[in-house]
Design an enzyme around this catalytic site. Structure first.
Site, PDB file in Angstrom:
ATOM      1  N   ASP A  66      52.224  -4.059  16.123  1.00 34.12           N
ATOM      2  CA  ASP A  66      51.987  -2.617  16.159  1.00 34.12           C
ATOM      3  C   ASP A  66      52.550  -2.005  17.439  1.00 34.12           C
ATOM      4  O   ASP A  66      52.524  -0.784  17.605  1.00 34.12           O
ATOM      5  CB  ASP A  66      50.508  -2.285  15.980  1.00 34.12           C
ATOM      6  CG  ASP A  66      49.609  -2.925  17.028  1.00 34.12           C
ATOM      7  OD1 ASP A  66      50.117  -3.611  17.935  1.00 34.12           O
ATOM      8  OD2 ASP A  66      48.376  -2.750  16.925  1.00 34.12           O
ATOM      9  N   SER A  67      53.112  -2.851  18.298  1.00 34.29           N
ATOM     10  CA  SER A  67      53.885  -2.351  19.441  1.00 34.29           C
ATOM     11  C   SER A  67      55.068  -1.515  18.982  1.00 34.29           C
ATOM     12  O   SER A  67      55.664  -0.793  19.788  1.00 34.29           O
ATOM     13  CB  SER A  67      54.382  -3.521  20.301  1.00 34.29           C
ATOM     14  OG  SER A  67      54.988  -4.521  19.493  1.00 34.29           O
ATOM     15  N   ASP A 105      50.948  -7.227  12.085  1.00 36.69           N
ATOM     16  CA  ASP A 105      49.746  -6.667  12.699  1.00 36.69           C
ATOM     17  C   ASP A 105      49.033  -5.722  11.739  1.00 36.69           C
ATOM     18  O   ASP A 105      49.677  -4.908  11.059  1.00 36.69           O
ATOM     19  CB  ASP A 105      50.113  -5.865  13.961  1.00 36.69           C
ATOM     20  CG  ASP A 105      49.905  -6.667  15.237  1.00 36.69           C
ATOM     21  OD1 ASP A 105      49.125  -7.626  15.217  1.00 36.69           O
ATOM     22  OD2 ASP A 105      50.532  -6.308  16.252  1.00 36.69           O
ATOM     23  N   LYS A 135      47.707 -10.289  11.550  1.00 35.47           N
ATOM     24  CA  LYS A 135      47.066 -10.474  12.860  1.00 35.47           C
ATOM     25  C   LYS A 135      46.116  -9.319  13.102  1.00 35.47           C
ATOM     26  O   LYS A 135      46.449  -8.169  12.793  1.00 35.47           O
ATOM     27  CB  LYS A 135      48.093 -10.537  13.990  1.00 35.47           C
ATOM     28  CG  LYS A 135      47.451 -10.760  15.374  1.00 35.47           C
ATOM     29  CD  LYS A 135      48.477 -11.037  16.443  1.00 35.47           C
ATOM     30  CE  LYS A 135      49.216  -9.800  16.909  1.00 35.47           C
ATOM     31  NZ  LYS A 135      48.324  -8.826  17.612  1.00 35.47           N
ATOM     32  N   GLU A 137      42.999  -7.831  16.051  1.00 38.03           N
ATOM     33  CA  GLU A 137      42.440  -7.952  17.388  1.00 38.03           C
ATOM     34  C   GLU A 137      40.921  -7.992  17.344  1.00 38.03           C
ATOM     35  O   GLU A 137      40.295  -7.312  16.520  1.00 38.03           O
ATOM     36  CB  GLU A 137      42.887  -6.764  18.245  1.00 38.03           C
ATOM     37  CG  GLU A 137      44.390  -6.670  18.437  1.00 38.03           C
ATOM     38  CD  GLU A 137      44.799  -5.476  19.286  1.00 38.03           C
ATOM     39  OE1 GLU A 137      46.015  -5.245  19.421  1.00 38.03           O
ATOM     40  OE2 GLU A 137      43.913  -4.776  19.817  1.00 38.03           O
ATOM     41  N   GLU A 204      46.181 -12.594  25.369  1.00 38.63           N
ATOM     42  CA  GLU A 204      47.003 -11.646  26.121  1.00 38.63           C
ATOM     43  C   GLU A 204      46.326 -11.197  27.407  1.00 38.63           C
ATOM     44  O   GLU A 204      45.135 -10.877  27.423  1.00 38.63           O
ATOM     45  CB  GLU A 204      47.324 -10.410  25.268  1.00 38.63           C
ATOM     46  CG  GLU A 204      48.167  -9.382  26.022  1.00 38.63           C
ATOM     47  CD  GLU A 204      48.655  -8.238  25.166  1.00 38.63           C
ATOM     48  OE1 GLU A 204      49.347  -7.352  25.709  1.00 38.63           O
ATOM     49  OE2 GLU A 204      48.342  -8.217  23.960  1.00 38.63           O
TER      50      GLU A 204
END
Length: 287
Positions: A66-67, A105, A135, A137, A204
């Site tokens: 999602d960056s 993501d 993925k 978080e 991270e």
């Protein structure tokens, strides 16, 4: 009766989107899990077909992160990324790769409300992209969701430590785990995510000692980003390591100055257009 040939071929010298794929077998989630403690896993971000084509032969995993909200769309952070963005870019990366496992993501707001919400959106991403896994978080609070997904056939990569989607809570992108309490919480989050069924775990922006402790405690491979070389693999944002941006996190190593290469090429092109030295006779179609 059709006169089209039964076997179609592409001229790979002119067809950008359809190069001849190399004969290689795509890595699977079980094979990635088996790399725990073995040869380090290589992962980079990819958002487009062409970048996927260039990275694929050298990477074990391609992360459609999602960056892309910042790298592609110029957003201030990842919170504004949508499911539509992730689905479209995920499909492009799958089309451009033949070897690496593609991980997509799940964007902010697509999985936090309930395991059922997470399943609906994760299933959509896998269906629309053809990716191998998603993925998400979060730590202990998301462990039940990870278990719910994995029990229903959706492989999950976890993400602990600095979690960019929580930037509004964290107040920035600083190193996590400086206090004893936070360090303990990160380790406990990691263990919970791994035990819930995550096949791998991104760590991270944490102190190295935390990354090493987590790597030693969890059964799945750990993927470091600003963590430790002792993790089971590493990931970076590709545009950062290629030098496309002036400002990058401390943990990024610039392997090239691609911004300088692009700027130099565009400058030369502009000068030749303005001087009418481009195009030359060799580049013009004569009637």
């Amino acid at each position: 009766m059709s006169t089209l040939p039964k076997t179609l071929t592409f001229d790979t010298s002119t067809s950008r989107a359809n190069p001849t794929p190399q004969p290689m077998k795509r890595l699977t989630v079980p094979r990635i899990r088996q790399r725990k403690g073995g040869e380090p896993l290589v992962m980079l971000t990819a958002y487009t077909v062409r970048m996927a084509q260039l990275l694929d032969p050298h990477c074990d995993m391609l992360l459609v992160g999602d960056s892309l909200g910042q790298v592609i769309y110029g957003l201030p952070h990842t919170v504004g990324v949508t499911m539509e963005m992730m689905a479209l870019h995920g499909a492009a990366v799958v089309r451009g790769s033949y070897h690496a496992a593609v991980i997509v993501d799940m964007p902010f707001g697509s999985y936090e409300a309930s395991p059922e919400q997470a399943f609906t959106n994760a299933a959509r991403l896998l269906k629309e992209t053809g990716a191998a896994a998603v993925k998400l978080e979060g730590g202990r609070a998301l462990a039940p969701t990870i278990e719910f997904l994995t029990q229903r056939g959706i492989p999950v990569m976890g993400h602990v430590g600095l979690t960019p989607q929580a930037v509004n809570i964290l107040g920035g992108y600083g190193v996590r785990g400086k206090s004893e309490a936070e360090a303990k919480a990160i380790v406990e989050d990691s263990v919970a995510v791994a035990q819930a069924g995550a096949f791998s775990l991104v760590i991270e922006g944490v102190l190295e000692s935390i990354a090493i402790e987590v790597t030693n405690k969890v059964a799945c491979p750990t993927i470091g980003i600003g963590a430790s070389a002792q993790c089971d693999g590493q990931v970076l944002v590709t545009e950062d390591m290629l030098g496309m941006f002036e400002r990058v996190p401390k943990f990024v190593k610039r392997y090239q100055d691609m911004a300088g290469v692009v700027e130099g090429a565009v400058k030369e092109y502009a000068e030749q257009v303005r001087s009418r030295s481009f195009p030359t006779e060799d580049q013009i179609y004569a009637g």
